[in-house]
Design a protein around this motif. Structure first.
Motif, PDB file in Angstrom:
ATOM      1  N   ASP A 274      25.660  99.574  87.833  1.00 54.92           N
ATOM      2  CA  ASP A 274      26.529  98.389  87.835  1.00 54.92           C
ATOM      3  C   ASP A 274      26.271  97.451  86.656  1.00 54.92           C
ATOM      4  O   ASP A 274      27.177  96.744  86.223  1.00 54.92           O
ATOM      5  N   ASP A 275      25.049  97.424  86.147  1.00 57.55           N
ATOM      6  CA  ASP A 275      24.692  96.469  85.111  1.00 57.55           C
ATOM      7  C   ASP A 275      25.240  96.914  83.750  1.00 57.55           C
ATOM      8  O   ASP A 275      24.957  98.023  83.279  1.00 57.55           O
ATOM      9  N   ALA A 276      26.047  96.033  83.105  1.00 58.72           N
ATOM     10  CA  ALA A 276      26.684  96.373  81.835  1.00 58.72           C
ATOM     11  C   ALA A 276      25.657  96.611  80.736  1.00 58.72           C
ATOM     12  O   ALA A 276      25.817  97.502  79.897  1.00 58.72           O
ATOM     13  N   LYS A 277      24.591  95.814  80.725  1.00 64.69           N
ATOM     14  CA  LYS A 277      23.571  95.997  79.692  1.00 64.69           C
ATOM     15  C   LYS A 277      22.881  97.336  79.836  1.00 64.69           C
ATOM     16  O   LYS A 277      22.550  97.994  78.837  1.00 64.69           O
ATOM     17  N   GLU A 278      22.650  97.752  81.082  1.00 64.38           N
ATOM     18  CA  GLU A 278      22.010  99.040  81.302  1.00 64.38           C
ATOM     19  C   GLU A 278      22.907 100.186  80.847  1.00 64.38           C
ATOM     20  O   GLU A 278      22.441 101.173  80.266  1.00 64.38           O
ATOM     21  N   LYS A 279      24.206 100.029  81.103  1.00 69.39           N
ATOM     22  CA  LYS A 279      25.135 101.066  80.639  1.00 69.39           C
ATOM     23  C   LYS A 279      25.155 101.148  79.117  1.00 69.39           C
ATOM     24  O   LYS A 279      25.215 102.230  78.539  1.00 69.39           O
ATOM     25  N   ALA A 280      25.106  99.989  78.469  1.00 67.51           N
ATOM     26  CA  ALA A 280      25.074  99.972  77.010  1.00 67.51           C
ATOM     27  C   ALA A 280      23.820 100.678  76.506  1.00 67.51           C
ATOM     28  O   ALA A 280      23.864 101.452  75.541  1.00 67.51           O
ATOM     29  N   ARG A 281      22.682 100.397  77.175  1.00 68.02           N
ATOM     30  CA  ARG A 281      21.431 101.044  76.781  1.00 68.02           C
ATOM     31  C   ARG A 281      21.551 102.558  76.939  1.00 68.02           C
ATOM     32  O   ARG A 281      21.094 103.329  76.089  1.00 68.02           O
ATOM     33  N   MET A 282      22.178 103.002  78.053  1.00 71.96           N
ATOM     34  CA  MET A 282      22.343 104.436  78.304  1.00 71.96           C
ATOM     35  C   MET A 282      23.210 105.089  77.218  1.00 71.96           C
ATOM     36  O   MET A 282      22.915 106.186  76.740  1.00 71.96           O
ATOM     37  N   LEU A 283      24.297 104.394  76.841  1.00 72.77           N
ATOM     38  CA  LEU A 283      25.172 104.946  75.809  1.00 72.77           C
ATOM     39  C   LEU A 283      24.449 105.072  74.471  1.00 72.77           C
ATOM     40  O   LEU A 283      24.544 106.095  73.781  1.00 72.77           O
ATOM     41  N   LEU A 284      23.704 104.020  74.108  1.00 75.46           N
ATOM     42  CA  LEU A 284      22.977 104.059  72.839  1.00 75.46           C
ATOM     43  C   LEU A 284      21.928 105.158  72.843  1.00 75.46           C
ATOM     44  O   LEU A 284      21.734 105.858  71.839  1.00 75.46           O
ATOM     45  N   ALA A 285      21.272 105.313  73.982  1.00 73.37           N
ATOM     46  CA  ALA A 285      20.256 106.362  74.102  1.00 73.37           C
ATOM     47  C   ALA A 285      20.887 107.744  73.998  1.00 73.37           C
ATOM     48  O   ALA A 285      20.347 108.649  73.340  1.00 73.37           O
ATOM     49  N   ALA A 286      22.033 107.919  74.653  1.00 73.71           N
ATOM     50  CA  ALA A 286      22.724 109.212  74.591  1.00 73.71           C
ATOM     51  C   ALA A 286      23.121 109.535  73.150  1.00 73.71           C
ATOM     52  O   ALA A 286      23.015 110.680  72.694  1.00 73.71           O
ATOM     53  N   GLY A 287      23.573 108.509  72.420  1.00 75.54           N
ATOM     54  CA  GLY A 287      23.939 108.725  71.024  1.00 75.54           C
ATOM     55  C   GLY A 287      22.765 109.156  70.179  1.00 75.54           C
ATOM     56  O   GLY A 287      22.893 110.040  69.318  1.00 75.54           O
ATOM     57  N   ARG A 288      21.608 108.519  70.425  1.00 70.80           N
ATOM     58  CA  ARG A 288      20.416 108.886  69.644  1.00 70.80           C
ATOM     59  C   ARG A 288      19.945 110.298  69.950  1.00 70.80           C
ATOM     60  O   ARG A 288      19.304 110.943  69.124  1.00 70.80           O
ATOM     61  N   GLN A 289      20.251 110.792  71.156  1.00 68.55           N
ATOM     62  CA  GLN A 289      19.800 112.124  71.551  1.00 68.55           C
ATOM     63  C   GLN A 289      20.737 113.242  71.090  1.00 68.55           C
ATOM     64  O   GLN A 289      20.438 114.419  71.278  1.00 68.55           O
ATOM     65  N   LEU A 290      21.870 112.866  70.520  1.00 64.64           N
ATOM     66  CA  LEU A 290      22.767 113.901  69.998  1.00 64.64           C
ATOM     67  C   LEU A 290      22.062 114.705  68.906  1.00 64.64           C
ATOM     68  O   LEU A 290      21.365 114.125  68.062  1.00 64.64           O
ATOM     69  N   PRO A 291      22.220 116.014  68.899  1.00 65.76           N
ATOM     70  CA  PRO A 291      21.645 116.810  67.806  1.00 65.76           C
ATOM     71  C   PRO A 291      22.219 116.360  66.463  1.00 65.76           C
ATOM     72  O   PRO A 291      23.338 115.859  66.385  1.00 65.76           O
ATOM     73  N   ASP A 292      21.459 116.524  65.409  1.00 69.80           N
ATOM     74  CA  ASP A 292      21.929 116.162  64.076  1.00 69.80           C
ATOM     75  C   ASP A 292      23.229 116.889  63.753  1.00 69.80           C
ATOM     76  O   ASP A 292      23.379 118.089  64.045  1.00 69.80           O
ATOM     77  N   PHE A 293      24.141 116.163  63.167  1.00 67.09           N
ATOM     78  CA  PHE A 293      25.428 116.729  62.754  1.00 67.09           C
ATOM     79  C   PHE A 293      25.353 116.921  61.247  1.00 67.09           C
ATOM     80  O   PHE A 293      25.233 115.949  60.495  1.00 67.09           O
ATOM     81  N   PRO A 294      25.390 118.165  60.768  1.00 65.98           N
ATOM     82  CA  PRO A 294      25.173 118.419  59.333  1.00 65.98           C
ATOM     83  C   PRO A 294      26.175 117.667  58.455  1.00 65.98           C
ATOM     84  O   PRO A 294      27.349 117.549  58.801  1.00 65.98           O
ATOM     85  N   ASP A 295      25.702 117.170  57.339  1.00 63.50           N
ATOM     86  CA  ASP A 295      26.604 116.491  56.394  1.00 63.50           C
ATOM     87  C   ASP A 295      27.719 117.418  55.937  1.00 63.50           C
ATOM     88  O   ASP A 295      28.835 116.958  55.641  1.00 63.50           O
ATOM     89  N   SER A 296      27.425 118.708  55.881  1.00 60.91           N
ATOM     90  CA  SER A 296      28.438 119.669  55.429  1.00 60.91           C
ATOM     91  C   SER A 296      29.618 119.746  56.386  1.00 60.91           C
ATOM     92  O   SER A 296      30.707 120.213  56.023  1.00 60.91           O
ATOM     93  N   GLU A 297      29.424 119.284  57.629  1.00 60.72           N
ATOM     94  CA  GLU A 297      30.508 119.311  58.608  1.00 60.72           C
ATOM     95  C   GLU A 297      31.188 117.956  58.751  1.00 60.72           C
ATOM     96  O   GLU A 297      32.149 117.818  59.526  1.00 60.72           O
ATOM     97  N   LYS A 298      30.729 116.959  58.009  1.00 63.56           N
ATOM     98  CA  LYS A 298      31.397 115.648  58.040  1.00 63.56           C
ATOM     99  C   LYS A 298      32.564 115.680  57.057  1.00 63.56           C
ATOM    100  O   LYS A 298      32.583 115.012  56.029  1.00 63.56           O
ATOM    101  N   THR A 299      33.541 116.496  57.435  1.00 59.46           N
ATOM    102  CA  THR A 299      34.693 116.735  56.575  1.00 59.46           C
ATOM    103  C   THR A 299      35.937 116.091  57.176  1.00 59.46           C
ATOM    104  O   THR A 299      35.953 115.677  58.341  1.00 59.46           O
TER     105      THR A 299
END
Length: 692
Positions: free
Chosen positions: A73-98
């Protein structure tokens, strides 16, 4: 278990479909029908194995992610979860940033890629240069990876609501960005069902635009691009004759690209050349007359030249001559429909109904406008102001019945739009019209009528097969549709509009929308690729290219590319059956009697349904015709040969006025509405008392 974001009625079998070993691209001539058939066959074969009672891994995968966020329910906690999920994404190669992997419609940069695993399931990857957008991307990557392509297609936008992230995290731009990420992933999933690379399937021809280059994809696009850089000798010749004769030119956006290319270049040296939608043409002609033009050439269909003649007369410039570009009728399927017996019966029904107002599309003849107003109070409208006109009429005369015509598709789209408004929150309704609510819109629906037997032969193509292709393979592109398109395309465009990716309106609205999106891209420091599906007549591309290239060149931005997609129906491809097999065989005819025009060899021509996205009647306005008319004006002998090139005078009387004068009344009512944002008192009184 929450499953609202996953279709409950069509869960597909668990065993992932294996991709065919042969992989190849599609040529444009193969694509529209063949790709659609292949796609449907794959989905149907998988659907035949569905077991409704089984809880599949795909449902569980999405639901687990939804449950994790919605249970907090807490908006700040959800924001923390989203930021954490983003940091845990595997690296996206620069060669695919097309550009190919970019998600359009996001204010930040977002990239998404997809691959089909040996199991037949999809693995998504993604990233963003914004932390919150990266988090939203991570949610989708986790939820959708491991699903079969068919299962990915069943996840819809309700997933965003199910996550319950709240307005603090999901400002409108981020909500739109999330929807655009999901749509991009769905498109990638559809492409994975096809043989060939997901990044190379080319269903429709397109024109790629940069600050200094044009790259056509497909024969149809080549035909559109051929004349964008016109022959300078032709430009010189046109400028010389127009300036020496003091002749102005008003032309519609739907002109042939050859004509528009020359006109736009000539306009840089002779100011009395203007290309616009039909509403502005007559006003511009008056301005040209005020500035000294003695002749006006009208490049459009006949009702446009008639309107120019009538408005010039009303403004006191009856001495300024007006010329069409052909001695033959330059018809319009909508204008013809509005002069039919069935339309007269429609108007007679309106005249027998108290408090009736007839809202007639401006793309009709003066005869139609005059006849209509003699039967029932009438105001003209355009595709850009029809919504406001109708809502304002119901506001000023709450008991009114509004009769719209003759365009059936626009009428249906109005009814669909108002039905949608009747279910929206009041604040959203008031954003469209301040004096209406969901309740008032619901109340007016039974009293909104529209003619059911009138269509534009060009806009008719933007339905059926074409609409299916746009939905399946261009859902993450910007969609610009004219208000006259069939309901299927209108629905897609409205859906795109709600997430900031679409516009429905007039030709001017479409041009402004594209220009605004390009300006947004220019305001960002990084390069971009924007793709627009052009859901209207292909002739608009000349104005679009000029506008876009001017903006890009002025900003000195060579890192931005704009692609204009022409959604051409497969029926538009020229075939031998479209042409007479013997010299005595009559050619196939379009409504109004115009023969079918063959297109370029191996390219797209005009079908009986206007499938080339080009109006064959507008194509009667050739550059040779303009030069010929301009050469003849100014001399008695020459002008005697141009009698048939003048608009019909309409001198017959209706209730004491000439047809031309009577036909101007509904136009003047619209002028008052545009200036004052309301119906005139005279018109309101006419509505209330004409058939009381």
């Amino acid at each position: 278990m929450q499953t609202s974001s996953f279709s409950r009625s069509s869960s597909l079998g668990h065993h992932c479909h294996k991709q065919p070993t042969q992989r190849h691209g599609y040529s444009h001539r193969q694509t529209c029908a063949d790709v659609s058939l292949h796609y449907r066959s794959l989905v149907s074969s998988s659907a035949s194995a569905q077991i409704e009672s089984r809880a599949y891994d795909g449902v569980l995968s999405v639901s687990r992610v939804v449950q994790r966020y919605s249970s907090v329910d807490d908006a700040k906690e959800k924001a923390r979860m989203l930021l954490a999920a983003g940091r845990q994404l595997p690296d996206f190669p620069d060669s695919e940033k097309t550009a190919v992997n970019r998600v359009m419609g996001c204010t930040s940069q977002v990239w998404v890629s997809a691959r089909l695993e040996s199991t037949g399931c999809v693995q998504f990857s993604g990233t963003s240069d914004s932390e919150l957008s990266r988090g939203l991307c991570a949610v989708l990557v986790e939820a959708l990876s491991g699903l079969k392509p068919e299962e990915v297609l069943q996840v819809d936008d309700s997933m965003l609501q199910d996550l319950a992230l709240g307005s603090a995290l999901l400002q409108p731009s981020r909500a739109n960005g999330f929807s655009n990420m999901l749509e991009t992933m769905r498109r990638r999933a559809r492409a994975l069902l096809l043989p060939g690379s997901p990044n190379t399937v080319q269903l429709f021809p397109s024109l790629r635009i940069t600050a200094s280059e044009l790259t056509p994809q497909g024969v149809f696009a080549e035909a559109q691009a051929q004349y964008l850089a016109p022959d300078q000798k032709q430009v010189d010749k046109l400028v010389d004759v127009l300036s020496s004769k003091k002749m102005g030119v008003v032309a519609h956006f739907y002109m042939d690209p050859e004509v528009q290319g020359v006109l736009m270049s000539a306009a840089e040296r002779w100011p009395h050349i203007y290309i616009s939608d039909s509403l502005v043409m007559a006003d511009t002609a008056v301005k040209m007359a005020k500035e000294g033009c003695r002749y006006i050439a009208v490049l459009g269909v006949d009702f446009m030249s008639e309107n120019v003649r009538a408005i010039l007369d009303e403004a006191g410039y009856s001495d300024v001559a007006v010329y069409r570009m052909s001695p033959d009728t330059i018809s319009c399927s909508l204008a013809v429909a509005a002069e039919s017996k069935s339309y007269i019966r429609y108007l007679e029904e309106a005249s027998a109904t108290p408090n009736s107002l007839h809202v007639v599309y401006i793309n009709t003849s003066l005869v139609t406008k005059a006849t209509a107003d003699s039967l029932v109070p009438t105001i003209t409208c355009t595709s850009s102001n029809v919504v406001q006109t109708v809502l304002q009429a119901f506001h000023q005369v709450p008991e009114a019945t509004v009769w719209y015509g003759p365009d059936t598709y626009m009428g249906r789209n109005l009814a669909q739009l108002f039905t949608s408004l009747s279910t929206m929150p009041d604040e959203e309704v008031k954003a469209i019209h301040p004096h209406h609510s969901a309740s008032s819109v619901k109340d007016l629906l039974p009293r909104l009528k529209y003619f059911e037997d009138g269509t534009c032969i060009v806009h008719h193509i933007f339905g059926g097969e074409v609409c299916e292709q746009v939905r399946l393979f261009y859902g993450d592109a910007y969609l610009a549709a004219h208000f006259e398109v069939p309901g299927e395309m209108f629905t897609l465009a409205m859906q795109a509009k709600r997430r900031g990716m679409g516009v429905v309106g007039s030709t001017s609205n479409i041009l402004d929308f594209i220009a605004n999106k390009v300006q947004e891209a220019l305001s960002r420091p990084h390069g971009d690729v924007l793709k627009f599906v052009l859901g209207t007549e292909a002739g608009m591309v000349t104005s679009i290219v000029r506008k876009i290239q001017g903006m890009l060149a002025h900003a000195a931005r060579h890192d931005i590319e704009v692609e204009i997609v022409f959604p051409v129906a497969s029926k538009s491809i020229s075939t031998a059956q479209q042409q007479p097999s013997t010299s005595d065989q009559a050619p196939l005819l379009l409504p109004g009697g115009l023969a079918v025009l063959p297109g370029p060899a191996s390219g797209e021509g005009c079908s009986l349904e206007g499938g080339c996205a080009a109006c064959p009647y507008m194509r009667m306005n050739t550059l040779d015709a303009l030069l010929s008319v301009a050469d003849k004006v100014g001399s008695g002998a020459g002008e005697s040969l141009l009698t048939a090139f003048k608009p019909k005078p309409y001198s017959d009387l209706i209730k004491g006025k000439t047809v031309a004068q009577a036909g101007c009344v509904p136009i003047l009512h619209m002028r008052h509405f545009q200036k004052n944002k309301g119906l005139s008192e005279d018109l309101v009184q006419d509505i209330k008392t004409r058939h009381a």
